[in-house]
Scaffold this motif. Structure first.
Motif, PDB file in Angstrom:
ATOM      1  N   THR A   9       0.848  -1.291   0.035  1.00 21.20           N
ATOM      2  CA  THR A   9       0.055  -0.014  -0.118  1.00 21.20           C
ATOM      3  C   THR A   9       0.797   1.242  -0.062  1.00 21.20           C
ATOM      4  O   THR A   9       2.132   1.307   0.190  1.00 21.20           O
ATOM      5  N   GLU A  10       0.346   2.322  -0.500  1.00 22.15           N
ATOM      6  CA  GLU A  10       0.932   3.702  -0.246  1.00 22.15           C
ATOM      7  C   GLU A  10       1.234   3.909   1.184  1.00 22.15           C
ATOM      8  O   GLU A  10       2.298   4.603   1.315  1.00 22.15           O
ATOM      9  N   GLU A  11       0.368   3.506   2.144  1.00 23.32           N
ATOM     10  CA  GLU A  11       0.842   3.785   3.695  1.00 23.32           C
ATOM     11  C   GLU A  11       2.207   2.993   3.944  1.00 23.32           C
ATOM     12  O   GLU A  11       3.048   3.575   4.602  1.00 23.32           O
ATOM     13  N   GLN A  12       2.276   1.801   3.401  1.00 24.04           N
ATOM     14  CA  GLN A  12       3.645   1.156   3.722  1.00 24.04           C
ATOM     15  C   GLN A  12       4.667   1.769   2.943  1.00 24.04           C
ATOM     16  O   GLN A  12       5.919   1.786   3.444  1.00 24.04           O
ATOM     17  N   ILE A  13       4.698   2.170   1.786  1.00 27.63           N
ATOM     18  CA  ILE A  13       5.821   3.071   1.003  1.00 27.63           C
ATOM     19  C   ILE A  13       6.103   4.193   1.786  1.00 27.63           C
ATOM     20  O   ILE A  13       7.158   4.496   1.981  1.00 27.63           O
ATOM     21  N   TYR A  14       5.040   5.091   2.380  1.00 28.74           N
ATOM     22  CA  TYR A  14       5.385   6.263   3.076  1.00 28.74           C
ATOM     23  C   TYR A  14       6.119   5.713   4.264  1.00 28.74           C
ATOM     24  O   TYR A  14       6.830   6.655   4.705  1.00 28.74           O
ATOM     25  N   GLU A  15       5.694   4.975   4.970  1.00 29.50           N
ATOM     26  CA  GLU A  15       6.280   4.699   6.271  1.00 29.50           C
ATOM     27  C   GLU A  15       7.622   4.192   6.065  1.00 29.50           C
ATOM     28  O   GLU A  15       8.553   4.631   6.764  1.00 29.50           O
ATOM     29  N   LEU A  16       8.034   3.508   5.121  1.00 21.54           N
ATOM     30  CA  LEU A  16       9.395   2.986   4.887  1.00 21.54           C
ATOM     31  C   LEU A  16      10.259   3.942   4.435  1.00 21.54           C
ATOM     32  O   LEU A  16      11.300   4.402   4.822  1.00 21.54           O
ATOM     33  N   PHE A  17       9.780   4.805   3.247  1.00 21.07           N
ATOM     34  CA  PHE A  17      10.602   5.822   2.755  1.00 21.07           C
ATOM     35  C   PHE A  17      10.799   7.134   3.364  1.00 21.07           C
ATOM     36  O   PHE A  17      11.627   7.851   3.150  1.00 21.07           O
ATOM     37  N   SER A  18       9.958   7.177   4.312  1.00 24.43           N
ATOM     38  CA  SER A  18       9.957   8.579   4.997  1.00 24.43           C
ATOM     39  C   SER A  18      11.053   8.534   5.929  1.00 24.43           C
ATOM     40  O   SER A  18      11.478   9.701   6.687  1.00 24.43           O
ATOM     41  N   ARG A  19      11.718   7.418   6.480  1.00 23.09           N
ATOM     42  CA  ARG A  19      12.896   7.388   7.127  1.00 23.09           C
ATOM     43  C   ARG A  19      13.922   7.962   6.639  1.00 23.09           C
ATOM     44  O   ARG A  19      14.888   8.175   7.329  1.00 23.09           O
ATOM     45  N   GLY A  21      13.608  10.762   5.085  1.00 24.68           N
ATOM     46  CA  GLY A  21      13.233  12.404   4.664  1.00 24.68           C
ATOM     47  C   GLY A  21      11.864  12.528   4.281  1.00 24.68           C
ATOM     48  O   GLY A  21      11.130  11.643   4.301  1.00 24.68           O
ATOM     49  N   ASP A  22      11.680  13.897   3.925  1.00 19.14           N
ATOM     50  CA  ASP A  22      10.075  14.358   3.838  1.00 19.14           C
ATOM     51  C   ASP A  22       9.694  13.917   2.362  1.00 19.14           C
ATOM     52  O   ASP A  22      10.413  14.345   1.506  1.00 19.14           O
ATOM     53  N   CYS A  41       6.386   1.888  -7.966  1.00 17.40           N
ATOM     54  CA  CYS A  41       5.941   3.017  -7.630  1.00 17.40           C
ATOM     55  C   CYS A  41       6.824   4.225  -7.713  1.00 17.40           C
ATOM     56  O   CYS A  41       8.158   3.983  -8.020  1.00 17.40           O
ATOM     57  N   PHE A  42       6.432   5.484  -7.720  1.00 18.59           N
ATOM     58  CA  PHE A  42       7.572   6.484  -7.641  1.00 18.59           C
ATOM     59  C   PHE A  42       7.349   7.231  -6.260  1.00 18.59           C
ATOM     60  O   PHE A  42       6.002   7.193  -5.828  1.00 18.59           O
ATOM     61  N   ALA A  43       8.437   7.528  -5.637  1.00 16.41           N
ATOM     62  CA  ALA A  43       8.352   8.376  -4.443  1.00 16.41           C
ATOM     63  C   ALA A  43       9.240   9.828  -4.904  1.00 16.41           C
ATOM     64  O   ALA A  43      10.299   9.870  -5.232  1.00 16.41           O
ATOM     65  N   GLU A  44       8.680  10.843  -4.615  1.00 13.08           N
ATOM     66  CA  GLU A  44       9.272  12.216  -4.782  1.00 13.08           C
ATOM     67  C   GLU A  44       9.436  12.798  -3.488  1.00 13.08           C
ATOM     68  O   GLU A  44       8.652  12.869  -2.617  1.00 13.08           O
ATOM     69  N   TYR A  45      10.789  13.172  -3.326  1.00 15.09           N
ATOM     70  CA  TYR A  45      11.225  13.836  -2.187  1.00 15.09           C
ATOM     71  C   TYR A  45      11.281  15.296  -2.404  1.00 15.09           C
ATOM     72  O   TYR A  45      11.482  15.787  -3.605  1.00 15.09           O
ATOM     73  N   TYR A  46      11.130  16.002  -1.135  1.00 13.21           N
ATOM     74  CA  TYR A  46      11.495  17.561  -1.338  1.00 13.21           C
ATOM     75  C   TYR A  46      12.686  18.027  -1.748  1.00 13.21           C
ATOM     76  O   TYR A  46      13.138  19.016  -2.310  1.00 13.21           O
ATOM     77  N   ASN A  47      13.769  17.429  -1.406  1.00 17.59           N
ATOM     78  CA  ASN A  47      15.136  17.587  -1.422  1.00 17.59           C
ATOM     79  C   ASN A  47      16.078  16.299  -2.135  1.00 17.59           C
ATOM     80  O   ASN A  47      15.916  15.244  -1.763  1.00 17.59           O
ATOM     81  N   ARG A  48      16.835  16.654  -2.916  1.00 18.52           N
ATOM     82  CA  ARG A  48      17.650  15.538  -3.409  1.00 18.52           C
ATOM     83  C   ARG A  48      18.487  14.854  -2.499  1.00 18.52           C
ATOM     84  O   ARG A  48      18.388  13.433  -2.701  1.00 18.52           O
ATOM     85  N   LEU A  49      19.061  15.340  -1.560  1.00 22.17           N
ATOM     86  CA  LEU A  49      19.955  14.377  -0.709  1.00 22.17           C
ATOM     87  C   LEU A  49      18.878  13.284   0.062  1.00 22.17           C
ATOM     88  O   LEU A  49      19.393  12.315   0.045  1.00 22.17           O
ATOM     89  N   ASP A  50      17.487  13.775   0.426  1.00 15.49           N
ATOM     90  CA  ASP A  50      16.634  12.696   0.920  1.00 15.49           C
ATOM     91  C   ASP A  50      16.596  11.644  -0.006  1.00 15.49           C
ATOM     92  O   ASP A  50      16.666  10.353   0.207  1.00 15.49           O
ATOM     93  N   ALA A  51      16.027  11.934  -1.356  1.00 16.54           N
ATOM     94  CA  ALA A  51      16.198  10.912  -2.321  1.00 16.54           C
ATOM     95  C   ALA A  51      17.432  10.185  -2.460  1.00 16.54           C
ATOM     96  O   ALA A  51      17.346   8.808  -2.834  1.00 16.54           O
ATOM     97  N   GLU A  52      18.391  10.647  -2.309  1.00 17.60           N
ATOM     98  CA  GLU A  52      19.788   9.735  -2.756  1.00 17.60           C
ATOM     99  C   GLU A  52      19.953   8.880  -1.512  1.00 17.60           C
ATOM    100  O   GLU A  52      20.279   7.750  -1.609  1.00 17.60           O
ATOM    101  N   ASN A  53      19.472   9.253  -0.218  1.00 17.82           N
ATOM    102  CA  ASN A  53      19.629   8.567   0.781  1.00 17.82           C
ATOM    103  C   ASN A  53      18.402   7.203   0.580  1.00 17.82           C
ATOM    104  O   ASN A  53      18.901   6.355   0.917  1.00 17.82           O
ATOM    105  N   ALA A  54      17.335   7.467   0.196  1.00 19.71           N
ATOM    106  CA  ALA A  54      16.317   6.548   0.003  1.00 19.71           C
ATOM    107  C   ALA A  54      17.024   5.492  -1.009  1.00 19.71           C
ATOM    108  O   ALA A  54      16.772   4.321  -0.942  1.00 19.71           O
TER     109      ALA A  54
END
Length: 118
Positions: A9-19, A21-22, A41-54
């Protein structure tokens, strides 16, 4: 990200990937016809560093009993949530190596349904 269970689910994606960043937003990959999850799925972060970490820290993580894969993508645009071409959907529906943990409608699942095995 890919190799998701069709039941993730989207909720599971948010839970894992929010670790990492936002998260700005998540787009689940959908079967174009049935509008059901399609294993990516696609996850879009507010900043690149968080996306790199994910990407670096969550690639190879187990989610919903699946080893997920992360990769860079150019950007989400409307229509990209329907990632498979129609001919791929037909081929996937008849694949020989159906993965019961992922979900879907491969030959083995269809055979089990005909025999009444669940």
């Amino acid at each position: 990200m890919g190799n998701l269970s069709f039941h993730t689910t989207e909720e599971q994606i948010y839970e894992l990937f929010s670790r990492c960043g936002d998260i700005k937003r998540v787009f689940m990959g959908l079967d174009k016809i049935k509008k059901k999850a399609w294993g990516f799925c696609f996850a879009e972060y507010y900043n690149r560093l968080d996306a790199e970490n994910a990407m670096w820290f969550l690639n190879g993580t187990r989610l919903d009993d699946r080893i997920i894969h992360t990769d860079w993508d150019l950007a989400f645009r409307e229509g990209r949530q329907y990632g498979h071409r129609p001919e791929d959907q037909v081929r996937n529906a008849f694949c020989e190596d159906f993965d019961v943990g992922r979900g879907g409608s491969g030959k083995q699942a269809q055979a089990r349904d005909r025999r009444g095995i669940h």
